[in-house]
Design a protein around this motif. Structure first.
Motif, mmCIF file in Angstrom:
data_model
loop_
_atom_site.group_PDB
_atom_site.id
_atom_site.type_symbol
_atom_site.label_atom_id
_atom_site.label_comp_id
_atom_site.label_asym_id
_atom_site.label_seq_id
_atom_site.Cartn_x
_atom_site.Cartn_y
_atom_site.Cartn_z
ATOM 1 N N PRO A 125 0.820 -1.216 0.000
ATOM 2 C CA PRO A 125 0.000 0.000 0.000
ATOM 3 C C PRO A 125 0.854 1.266 0.000
ATOM 4 O O PRO A 125 1.975 1.280 0.508
ATOM 5 C CB PRO A 125 -0.803 -0.121 1.294
ATOM 6 C CG PRO A 125 0.017 -0.993 2.178
ATOM 7 C CD PRO A 125 0.688 -1.966 1.278
ATOM 8 N N ALA A 126 0.316 2.329 -0.590
ATOM 9 C CA ALA A 126 0.977 3.632 -0.543
ATOM 10 C C ALA A 126 1.045 4.096 0.919
ATOM 11 O O ALA A 126 0.158 3.810 1.720
ATOM 12 C CB ALA A 126 0.223 4.643 -1.389
ATOM 13 N N GLY A 127 2.118 4.803 1.230
ATOM 14 C CA GLY A 127 2.283 5.290 2.594
ATOM 15 C C GLY A 127 3.090 4.352 3.473
ATOM 16 O O GLY A 127 3.340 4.656 4.650
ATOM 17 N N LEU A 128 3.490 3.193 2.904
ATOM 18 C CA LEU A 128 4.271 2.218 3.661
ATOM 19 C C LEU A 128 5.413 1.701 2.797
ATOM 20 O O LEU A 128 5.233 1.466 1.588
ATOM 21 C CB LEU A 128 3.374 1.039 4.089
ATOM 22 C CG LEU A 128 4.086 -0.154 4.724
ATOM 23 C CD1 LEU A 128 4.595 0.205 6.126
ATOM 24 C CD2 LEU A 128 3.149 -1.376 4.790
ATOM 25 N N ALA A 129 6.560 1.522 3.387
ATOM 26 C CA ALA A 129 7.696 0.903 2.691
ATOM 27 C C ALA A 129 8.306 -0.144 3.609
ATOM 28 O O ALA A 129 8.417 0.060 4.823
ATOM 29 C CB ALA A 129 8.745 1.946 2.319
ATOM 30 N N ASP A 176 -4.404 4.447 7.550
ATOM 31 C CA ASP A 176 -4.879 5.343 8.610
ATOM 32 C C ASP A 176 -3.805 6.402 8.881
ATOM 33 O O ASP A 176 -2.794 6.136 9.544
ATOM 34 C CB ASP A 176 -5.156 4.518 9.875
ATOM 35 C CG ASP A 176 -5.791 5.354 10.984
ATOM 36 O OD1 ASP A 176 -5.677 6.597 10.948
ATOM 37 O OD2 ASP A 176 -6.373 4.755 11.911
ATOM 38 N N ALA A 177 -4.018 7.598 8.370
ATOM 39 C CA ALA A 177 -3.017 8.663 8.508
ATOM 40 C C ALA A 177 -2.733 8.967 9.969
ATOM 41 O O ALA A 177 -1.586 9.228 10.352
ATOM 42 C CB ALA A 177 -3.487 9.924 7.781
ATOM 43 N N HIS A 178 -3.755 8.920 10.800
ATOM 44 C CA HIS A 178 -3.553 9.235 12.212
ATOM 45 C C HIS A 178 -2.707 8.160 12.888
ATOM 46 O O HIS A 178 -1.764 8.470 13.651
ATOM 47 C CB HIS A 178 -4.898 9.353 12.926
ATOM 48 C CG HIS A 178 -4.761 9.604 14.403
ATOM 49 N ND1 HIS A 178 -4.331 10.805 14.920
ATOM 50 C CD2 HIS A 178 -4.995 8.775 15.480
ATOM 51 C CE1 HIS A 178 -4.287 10.722 16.240
ATOM 52 N NE2 HIS A 178 -4.699 9.508 16.603
ATOM 53 N N ALA A 179 -3.022 6.889 12.617
ATOM 54 C CA ALA A 179 -2.262 5.796 13.218
ATOM 55 C C ALA A 179 -0.812 5.830 12.732
ATOM 56 O O ALA A 179 0.128 5.613 13.516
ATOM 57 C CB ALA A 179 -2.904 4.452 12.874
#
Length: 554
Positions: free
Chosen positions: A129-133, A254-257
């Motif tokens: 997923p985008a936002g994770l590497a 989850d942007a907040h998490a």
């Protein structure tokens, strides 16, 4: 703070210097690889570093989470050469440049045979997923030192550390030391218990949970993976990684998490900076103190040499032996000492009559040479003693033995020392000759002056320079057979009391100045060696100021 850490240097082998050097590198790496880039880009993708022990199955686990083979696995160790970073295609911009891990060269494409730990292979995949590497790191206990060092560096760059261990190795000391470090630095940690036999799952998981609790990581998620047969692609069954994959996917979505994990780790990393930088400051202060100690040893040794030469110039020791024998030839022993026995006070009145006509036959050269030899031996012996004293003490001090090994010549005087000593004495004797010529003025035609000439008078001036006070009293006649007294009275008969005191003081001062210059030349060898260490005396203060500045800014 980053600048202060980089400028710090720990070249001297003080106690704990090796550990301090490692800590410095780790601190600098974390500032470069994580703290500064994350502060600049809080919205960058969350970086999850997958690390663990040799054979824990990290590469297989990463490929299984992604759903395709993205990292090489195998039975040979070490299997992970270059580190592999898997990201969503739209996140490529965050990792293609040197924003993080600037010391690693970027590679793209498939796995190559010539990969090395100095490279970072970037793999773009729609399955993550985008936002994770995900970053597949080398083994933390690899047999290759470069792999171990890189693994530690990568873990310090993580927003989240996915620690992979097995049912057999979950209690090993090396990973737990790193987990303790993660706790101290506030790194967010999740644990994967891999290859767990079905019948041991409950017992092993409970024991691991208790160990994490004891370590202060009781809130860390634990994912257990049963010992399973790999599919035809070399991946774990989806059921074994689905919970882990869902957790990572929800974290990315989850942007907040995601922000909570990032900020918790970032805050922990910044919290750890003060203590680590302060410890480094203490280590650099030890370096400065050690360098000062080495320098002080040199200064003390050569000051002592100076003092010994000054003492040797005034204790009458130079007026004995060969010098005394030549002096007696110079003045004619019998007549002069009969005059001394009759009373020194009568000498002045009779000096002209006794000396008249003797000047051309006076053996001044032999006396001057005897003085030259004695003075040179005095200066050389104490210069050699100073060099030996420095070498002896440096061998017992941190950094000193290494400097002596790098330049064995520091264990003794310089190669041209003896020739410099001889030149020094000759130059000084020439200066004394000029002093006499300058002071003589119109007296050069007097009977007293002609009796000995410029050279003879210069030699007598040298002689009284080495008496105890350059103004001896009758009680000191016994020194070296009264030779200094005789010379003093002769010169007083020519120049007068005050002029003789002034001349002898100038001659003495000029010789000591020459000695100081010579010893300073010898000292520069040690000073240059110390400067070559590049120990910065202000480094500790800069680090402490940086610590305070970071605290104030927060």
């Amino acid at each position: 703070m980053r600048a202060a850490v980089e400028q710090s240097a720990l070249p001297i082998g003080t106690a704990g210097a090796d550990e301090a050097r490692r800590d410095r590198v780790e601190l600098l790496n974390q500032l470069d690889d994580y703290v500064l880039p994350r502060l600049r880009s809080l919205d960058a993708p969350l970086l999850c570093v997958v690390g663990g022990s040799t054979g824990a199955g990290k590469s297989t686990l990463v490929s299984s989470i992604v759903g395709e083979v993205v990292s090489r696995a195998g039975v040979l160790r070490p299997t992970t050469r270059a580190s592999v970073l898997i990201h969503h295609p739209q996140d490529a911009r965050w990792f293609a440049d040197n924003r993080i891990l600037p010391g690693l060269a970027r590679l793209t494409g498939g796995v190559g045979a010539d990969e090395d730990p100095g490279q970072l292979r970037l793999v773009a995949s729609d399955h993550i997923p985008a936002g994770l590497a995900l970053l597949d790191a080398p083994d933390i206990d690899s047999v290759v030192e470069a792999n171990r060092d890189l693994a530690r560096q990568l873990l310090s760059a993580a927003d989240l550390w996915l620690f992979v261990t097995t049912a057999v190795r979950y209690a090993d000391a090396v990973p737990w030391s790193l987990l303790q470090q993660a706790t101290e630095r506030g790194t967010s940690v999740a644990v994967v218990l891999n290859r767990v036999p079905v019948d041991a799952m409950e017992e092993v998981r409970a024991d691991l949970a208790q160990m994490l609790m004891d370590q202060g990581l009781g809130q860390s998620p634990i994912f257990a993976v049963l010992e399973s047969r790999l599919d035809e692609h070399g991946l774990l069954p989806y059921t074994e990684v689905s919970r882990m994959r869902s957790w990572l996917t929800s974290l990315a979505a989850d942007a907040h998490a995601r922000s909570t994990v990032i900020r918790r780790t970032l805050t922990g990393a910044i919290d750890s900076l003060s203590g680590r930088a302060s410890t480094l400051a203490d280590a650099t202060q030890e370096q400065a103190d050690a360098a000062d100690g080495l320098g002080s040893t040199v200064a003390v040794a050569y000051q002592h040499a100076h003092d010994e030469v000054a003492e040797g110039m005034s204790d009458g020791s130079l007026l004995r032996g060969e010098v005394l024998a030549r002096w007696q030839e110079f003045v004619g022993t019998g007549e002069w000492f009969r005059q001394l026995d009759a009373g020194v006070g009568k000498l002045r009145d009779k000096v002209s009559a006794i000396l008249r006509g003797r000047g051309q036959g006076v053996p001044t050269a032999e006396l001057g040479e005897a003085l030259h030899t004695g003075v040179a031996a005095l200066i050389a012996s104490h210069g050699e003693a100073a060099a030996l004293a420095v070498a002896r003490q440096w061998r017992t001090r941190p950094g000193g033995a290494e400097l002596l090994a790098a330049d064995p010549g520091l264990a003794g005087v310089s190669t041209d020392f003896d020739s410099r000593v001889q030149r020094l004495v000759r130059e000084w004797q020439g200066e004394v000759l000029e002093l006499v010529r300058s002071e003589a003025g119109g007296r050069r035609t007097t009977a007293r002056f002609l009796a000995f000439g410029v050279n003879g008078i210069a030699v007598m001036l040298m002689l009284i320079t080495f008496s105890a006070t350059a103004g001896l009293t009758g009680a000191e006649v016994g020194i070296a057979g009264g030779s200094a007294v005789v010379a003093q009275r002769l010169l007083e008969a020519i120049f007068g009391d005050q002029a003789v005191r002034s001349l002898s003081a100038k001659a003495r001062r000029r010789l000591l100045d020459h000695v100081d210059d010579l010893y300073a030349h010898e000292r520069r060898r040690y000073d240059d060696a110390l400067r070559g260490l590049s120990v910065d005396p202000d480094s500790a203060d800069r680090l402490r100021a940086a610590v305070n500045a970071v605290k104030d800014a927060r």
